[in-house]
Write an enzyme that holds these catalytic residues in place. Structure first.
Site, PDB file in Angstrom:
ATOM      1  N   ASP A  11       0.871  -1.163   0.000  1.00  0.00           N
ATOM      2  CA  ASP A  11       0.000   0.000   0.000  1.00  0.00           C
ATOM      3  C   ASP A  11       0.917   1.226   0.000  1.00  0.00           C
ATOM      4  O   ASP A  11       2.098   1.126   0.345  1.00  0.00           O
ATOM      5  CB  ASP A  11      -0.882  -0.032   1.249  1.00  0.00           C
ATOM      6  CG  ASP A  11      -1.690   1.230   1.423  1.00  0.00           C
ATOM      7  OD1 ASP A  11      -2.433   1.597   0.492  1.00  0.00           O
ATOM      8  OD2 ASP A  11      -1.553   1.862   2.484  1.00  0.00           O
ATOM      9  N   ASP A  13      -0.120   5.136   0.910  1.00  0.00           N
ATOM     10  CA  ASP A  13      -0.361   6.090   1.990  1.00  0.00           C
ATOM     11  C   ASP A  13      -0.478   5.379   3.335  1.00  0.00           C
ATOM     12  O   ASP A  13      -1.337   4.516   3.519  1.00  0.00           O
ATOM     13  CB  ASP A  13      -1.638   6.879   1.698  1.00  0.00           C
ATOM     14  CG  ASP A  13      -1.535   7.650   0.389  1.00  0.00           C
ATOM     15  OD1 ASP A  13      -0.764   8.614   0.340  1.00  0.00           O
ATOM     16  OD2 ASP A  13      -2.210   7.264  -0.584  1.00  0.00           O
TER      17      ASP A  13
END
Length: 216
Positions: A11, A13
């Site tokens: 991922d 953020d």
């Protein structure tokens, strides 16, 4: 504990970079523009989900496309204002990996993801964004697509996530999960391994893949 992987899926953020201040700033401004109260905004999960899903929880369907475009504009424009920075350990961990062994899998749009990654000098060979899928996290589709792009069996992939929705997506894809306690408390994260951030891990590249372990 050592985790063996053929591919590592990150991922963005909250995992590779921090954009918390930017997200809060931009979504608060967006909410004011659309008449959404601060209390209503607090009731939805802003992290780890595509903007279209968040906006759909708050506004009538007829307003969603325009509203999603507006929040994307605000977030992209905020990047040069210090809207993103690398989280601890990100640079060293990524630099230890072969470029064809990892991908970024984000709930952000491609335009926003690329703006944030460019701002910190991260250029993945493979990137799955909200624009590439029909169902976002916690659905497994984003991670399964990344595995296909890298040509790796999902069972041999490791997902790195900071948000419960992303961890659920990784598990649903049949992948090993590593949670980073950067935006949520460790007790809120259900994963095969939970660490504070990527600085707690090291990667050893072997002929058969990558061995991931916790630093002593």
């Amino acid at each position: 504990m050592t985790i063996h992987a053929h591919a590592l899926l990150f991922d963005n953020d909250g995992t590779l970079v921090s954009s918390l201040d930017s997200v809060e700033r931009c979504w608060s401004r967006w909410a004011r523009e659309y008449g959404i109260t601060a209390e209503a905004l607090r009731r939805v999960e802003l992290h780890g989900r595509p903007a279209v899903d968040i906006v759909g929880d708050l506004l009538p369907a007829r307003l969603v496309p325009e509203a999603v475009s507006r929040v994307e504009q605000l977030e992209v424009e905020d990047v040069p204002n210090g809207g993103v920075h690398l989280l601890p350990g990100t640079r060293d961990f990524l630099d230890s990996l072969p470029a064809d062994r990892w991908a970024v899998v984000t709930s952000a749009t491609r335009r926003l993801a690329e703006a944030r990654l460019d701002a910190v000098g991260i250029r993945p060979k493979a990137l799955v964004s909200a624009d590439d899928i029909t169902r976002g996290k916690p659905d497994p589709e984003p991670y399964l697509l990344a595995a296909r792009q890298l040509g790796v069996d999902p069972a041999r992939c490791v997902v790195f996530e900071d948000a419960p929705a992303g961890l659920r997506a990784g598990r649903a894809a049949g992948m090993t999960t590593v949670a980073l306690a950067t935006t949520h408390r460790a007790a809120e994260l259900d994963a095969d391994l939970v660490v504070r951030d990527l600085s707690a891990l090291r990667a050893l590249v072997t002929d058969g893949g990558v061995d991931i372990s916790v630093r002593p």
